[in-house]
Design a protein around this motif. Structure first.
Motif, PDB file in Angstrom:
ATOM      1  N   VAL A 333      62.160  25.542  57.870  1.00  0.00           N
ATOM      2  CA  VAL A 333      62.512  24.277  56.779  1.00  0.00           C
ATOM      3  C   VAL A 333      61.224  23.074  58.020  1.00  0.00           C
ATOM      4  O   VAL A 333      61.474  23.054  59.081  1.00  0.00           O
ATOM      5  CB  VAL A 333      63.828  23.712  56.622  1.00  0.00           C
ATOM      6  CG1 VAL A 333      63.029  22.134  55.625  1.00  0.00           C
ATOM      7  CG2 VAL A 333      64.310  24.060  55.719  1.00  0.00           C
ATOM      8  N   LYS A 334      60.143  22.468  57.133  1.00  0.00           N
ATOM      9  CA  LYS A 334      58.645  21.843  58.334  1.00  0.00           C
ATOM     10  C   LYS A 334      58.604  20.550  56.893  1.00  0.00           C
ATOM     11  O   LYS A 334      58.203  20.623  55.886  1.00  0.00           O
ATOM     12  CB  LYS A 334      57.765  22.499  58.169  1.00  0.00           C
ATOM     13  CG  LYS A 334      57.902  24.049  59.143  1.00  0.00           C
ATOM     14  CD  LYS A 334      56.979  24.668  59.462  1.00  0.00           C
ATOM     15  CE  LYS A 334      56.615  25.704  60.361  1.00  0.00           C
ATOM     16  NZ  LYS A 334      55.729  25.945  60.511  1.00  0.00           N
ATOM     17  N   ASN A 335      59.026  19.470  57.386  1.00  0.00           N
ATOM     18  CA  ASN A 335      58.088  18.248  56.910  1.00  0.00           C
ATOM     19  C   ASN A 335      58.707  18.073  55.612  1.00  0.00           C
ATOM     20  O   ASN A 335      57.849  17.326  55.118  1.00  0.00           O
ATOM     21  CB  ASN A 335      56.640  17.975  56.743  1.00  0.00           C
ATOM     22  CG  ASN A 335      55.744  18.935  57.885  1.00  0.00           C
ATOM     23  OD1 ASN A 335      56.188  18.817  58.550  1.00  0.00           O
ATOM     24  ND2 ASN A 335      55.043  19.673  57.774  1.00  0.00           N
ATOM     25  N   SER A 336      60.146  18.113  55.532  1.00  0.00           N
ATOM     26  CA  SER A 336      61.180  18.053  54.218  1.00  0.00           C
ATOM     27  C   SER A 336      61.371  17.306  54.463  1.00  0.00           C
ATOM     28  O   SER A 336      62.342  16.746  55.483  1.00  0.00           O
ATOM     29  CB  SER A 336      61.305  19.409  53.635  1.00  0.00           C
ATOM     30  OG  SER A 336      60.122  20.326  54.104  1.00  0.00           O
ATOM     31  N   VAL A 337      62.608  16.345  53.474  1.00  0.00           N
ATOM     32  CA  VAL A 337      63.195  15.923  53.071  1.00  0.00           C
ATOM     33  C   VAL A 337      64.425  17.131  52.178  1.00  0.00           C
ATOM     34  O   VAL A 337      64.838  17.165  50.870  1.00  0.00           O
ATOM     35  CB  VAL A 337      63.373  14.793  52.410  1.00  0.00           C
ATOM     36  CG1 VAL A 337      64.239  13.657  51.713  1.00  0.00           C
ATOM     37  CG2 VAL A 337      62.231  13.345  53.011  1.00  0.00           C
ATOM     38  N   ILE A 344      69.677  26.703  51.604  1.00  0.00           N
ATOM     39  CA  ILE A 344      69.038  27.087  51.528  1.00  0.00           C
ATOM     40  C   ILE A 344      68.830  28.719  53.046  1.00  0.00           C
ATOM     41  O   ILE A 344      69.482  28.177  54.176  1.00  0.00           O
ATOM     42  CB  ILE A 344      67.731  26.707  53.099  1.00  0.00           C
ATOM     43  CG1 ILE A 344      67.650  25.288  52.914  1.00  0.00           C
ATOM     44  CG2 ILE A 344      66.054  27.348  53.363  1.00  0.00           C
ATOM     45  CD1 ILE A 344      67.008  24.554  51.748  1.00  0.00           C
ATOM     46  N   GLU A 345      68.668  29.242  51.702  1.00  0.00           N
ATOM     47  CA  GLU A 345      69.574  31.116  52.154  1.00  0.00           C
ATOM     48  C   GLU A 345      68.607  31.141  53.327  1.00  0.00           C
ATOM     49  O   GLU A 345      67.058  31.093  53.664  1.00  0.00           O
ATOM     50  CB  GLU A 345      69.299  31.673  50.822  1.00  0.00           C
ATOM     51  CG  GLU A 345      70.636  31.830  50.383  1.00  0.00           C
ATOM     52  CD  GLU A 345      71.085  31.671  48.917  1.00  0.00           C
ATOM     53  OE1 GLU A 345      70.240  32.975  48.604  1.00  0.00           O
ATOM     54  OE2 GLU A 345      71.576  31.746  48.337  1.00  0.00           O
ATOM     55  N   ALA A 346      68.741  32.420  53.626  1.00  0.00           N
ATOM     56  CA  ALA A 346      68.166  33.264  55.174  1.00  0.00           C
ATOM     57  C   ALA A 346      66.185  33.608  54.647  1.00  0.00           C
ATOM     58  O   ALA A 346      66.083  34.155  52.799  1.00  0.00           O
ATOM     59  CB  ALA A 346      68.689  34.749  55.376  1.00  0.00           C
ATOM     60  N   SER A 347      65.581  33.367  55.589  1.00  0.00           N
ATOM     61  CA  SER A 347      64.051  34.208  56.046  1.00  0.00           C
ATOM     62  C   SER A 347      63.760  33.313  54.378  1.00  0.00           C
ATOM     63  O   SER A 347      62.382  33.295  54.393  1.00  0.00           O
ATOM     64  CB  SER A 347      64.541  35.761  54.818  1.00  0.00           C
ATOM     65  OG  SER A 347      64.873  36.192  56.249  1.00  0.00           O
ATOM     66  N   ALA A 348      64.163  32.272  53.767  1.00  0.00           N
ATOM     67  CA  ALA A 348      63.296  30.918  53.067  1.00  0.00           C
ATOM     68  C   ALA A 348      62.827  30.334  53.436  1.00  0.00           C
ATOM     69  O   ALA A 348      62.493  29.536  55.001  1.00  0.00           O
ATOM     70  CB  ALA A 348      64.047  30.152  51.766  1.00  0.00           C
ATOM     71  N   TYR A 349      61.145  29.632  52.897  1.00  0.00           N
ATOM     72  CA  TYR A 349      60.160  28.509  53.845  1.00  0.00           C
ATOM     73  C   TYR A 349      59.942  27.793  53.094  1.00  0.00           C
ATOM     74  O   TYR A 349      59.275  27.273  51.781  1.00  0.00           O
ATOM     75  CB  TYR A 349      59.386  29.917  53.755  1.00  0.00           C
ATOM     76  CG  TYR A 349      57.989  29.373  55.102  1.00  0.00           C
ATOM     77  CD1 TYR A 349      57.767  29.438  56.261  1.00  0.00           C
ATOM     78  CD2 TYR A 349      57.033  28.269  54.629  1.00  0.00           C
ATOM     79  CE1 TYR A 349      56.882  28.095  56.895  1.00  0.00           C
ATOM     80  CE2 TYR A 349      55.405  28.205  54.609  1.00  0.00           C
ATOM     81  CZ  TYR A 349      56.099  27.430  56.673  1.00  0.00           C
ATOM     82  OH  TYR A 349      55.047  26.817  56.637  1.00  0.00           O
ATOM     83  N   LEU A 350      60.505  26.588  53.699  1.00  0.00           N
ATOM     84  CA  LEU A 350      60.202  25.452  52.571  1.00  0.00           C
ATOM     85  C   LEU A 350      58.527  24.704  53.918  1.00  0.00           C
ATOM     86  O   LEU A 350      59.317  23.814  54.856  1.00  0.00           O
ATOM     87  CB  LEU A 350      61.161  24.473  52.513  1.00  0.00           C
ATOM     88  CG  LEU A 350      61.826  24.843  51.406  1.00  0.00           C
ATOM     89  CD1 LEU A 350      63.149  26.061  51.710  1.00  0.00           C
ATOM     90  CD2 LEU A 350      63.541  24.198  51.628  1.00  0.00           C
ATOM     91  N   ASP A 351      57.434  24.027  53.002  1.00  0.00           N
ATOM     92  CA  ASP A 351      57.166  22.743  54.410  1.00  0.00           C
ATOM     93  C   ASP A 351      56.390  21.973  52.695  1.00  0.00           C
ATOM     94  O   ASP A 351      55.808  22.147  51.671  1.00  0.00           O
ATOM     95  CB  ASP A 351      55.433  23.742  54.628  1.00  0.00           C
ATOM     96  CG  ASP A 351      54.503  23.016  55.159  1.00  0.00           C
ATOM     97  OD1 ASP A 351      54.751  21.719  55.566  1.00  0.00           O
ATOM     98  OD2 ASP A 351      53.817  23.175  55.266  1.00  0.00           O
TER      99      ASP A 351
END
Length: 383
Positions: A333-337, A344-351
């Motif tokens: 999880v990057k740069n997120s609110v 956020i389940e395993a191996s997910a990617y959020l930016d």
């Protein structure tokens, strides 16, 4: 300040917060990991000695009312002849049979429909403030300045300087003032991106005598040319003595998703957090039972605000996590609110993402937005 009635105006707020305000008003939007936007207005009033506050509520204020209650968490205890009262929204049909018009928007109609309440109040002055503008201010000093200046109305403004280059302002007014601080003109302004333009930005906050407010409401509703109180005042600056009062501290105007995201990310910069945290202990919110933060030994957290009750097994960078968030193993999880109770389940990617409450991001999902246009997920969604 028993002679001052605090009033929080939800009817004069630009609402471009997309799905964040689909089922809630702007005042109820969470901010900075633990607050709601309304907390700052209520705290300013309480810390200034105002004990009686009314809210000009709109049709999406249900969660706000639950959050605020009787105002006790802000020191506005109803048992002490104070507390928080709600003036509910209305829709009126005005005119004769041939010229009926239905007014459903704007604070003038709202105020007009509650004239009996305003006339029954005993307070001499009204301190009218928004919930969508975050700042810290001692209203007692503002009221004293108002009385000493001889003005009929005193408005709060922020002079944008170089230190405010992060300012992300949507719909606002730039106040032009003479050498004595009297407002002579109000010009609509818009900044889609950070700006160094020197301007005096109106903060939608004013001190006004209650009798003058009632008079302006009655005359404006008869003429029917405006639906917002501020526009009435700006149109009569030659006749009404309006004085400016400067605020020199942290200011954030929340009138769009972009501005909400920009101000949230600004908190994670050293200067932004320093500005925001000054006198932070004087900002109150609804008391909740806090739980411990649980970080797995493989978890990695960098430059982030993590609220109590979060469980982290993955990677979090430059992000704000509200209570109850779960970050699965291998998730990033990057740069997120990320708001309350999201998973956020395993191996997910959020930016560059904003997740409203109770969103589930499934295993391996990839969600990416842009700084100027973050990806926004609606409450209780599954992605």
């Amino acid at each position: 300040m028993k002679n001052v009635l605090g009033m929080i105006n939800l009817m004069d707020e630009q609402d471009d917060l997309s799905t964040l305000t689909r089922n809630r008003c702007v005042a109820a939007v969470p901010f900075a990991g633990k607050y709601r936007l309304v907390d700052f207005a209520l705290s300013n009033m309480s810390n200034s000695g105002i004990q009686k506050v009314v809210v000009l509520a709109n049709s999406k204020a249900e969660s706000l009312l639950e959050h605020v209650g009787d105002g006790q968490d802000w020191g506005l205890d109803a048992s002490q002849e104070g507390g928080v009262s709600i003036l509910p929204p209305v829709s009126l049909r005005i005119g004769d049979a041939d010229h009926l018009r239905t007014l459903e928007h704007g604070d003038l109609l709202h105020l007009y429909s509650h004239l009996d309440y305003l006339k029954s109040c005993t307070e001499t002055y009204i301190l009218l403030a928004p919930s969508s503008v975050i700042y810290r201010s001692n209203f007692e000093n503002m009221v004293d300045y108002h009385l000493s200046s001889g003005a009929e109305i005193t408005v709060l403004y922020k002079n944008l300087t170089e230190i405010d280059r992060h300012a992300h302002i949507g719909h606002a007014y730039n106040l032009e003032m003479n050498d004595h601080g009297r407002v002579i003109r109000a010009v609509p302004t818009y900044h889609a991106l950070p700006s160094l333009t020197l301007q005096n930005i109106d903060l939608d906050t004013m001190v006004i005598e209650r009798k003058l407010l009632i008079d302006l409401i009655e005359k404006s509703m008869k003429s029917g040319t405006e639906i917002y109180l501020k526009n009435v005042i700006w149109a009569h600056l030659d006749d009404i003595y309006v004085q400016g009062y400067a605020n020199h501290g942290y200011v954030a105007i929340m009138d769009s998703v972009d501005s909400y995201y920009a101000h949230s990310m600004h908190l994670l910069q050293p200067q932004g957090w320093k500005q925001f945290m000054i006198n932070q202990e004087s900002v109150y919110t609804r008391k909740e039972e806090e739980q411990q933060i649980a970080c797995h030994h493989q978890a990695l957290v960098r430059n982030s605000f993590v609220a109590p009750g979060c469980r982290i097994e993955g990677y979090v960078e430059n992000s704000i996590l509200f209570p109850g968030v779960t970050i699965g193993s291998g998730a990033s999880v990057k740069n997120s609110v990320i708001m309350h109770d999201c998973t956020i389940e395993a191996s997910a990617y959020l930016d560059r993402v904003i997740l409203d409450k109770q969103v589930i991001v499934e295993r391996g999902a990839v969600l990416c937005g842009q700084y100027a246009h973050p990806f926004v997920a609606e409450k209780s969604g599954i992605l």
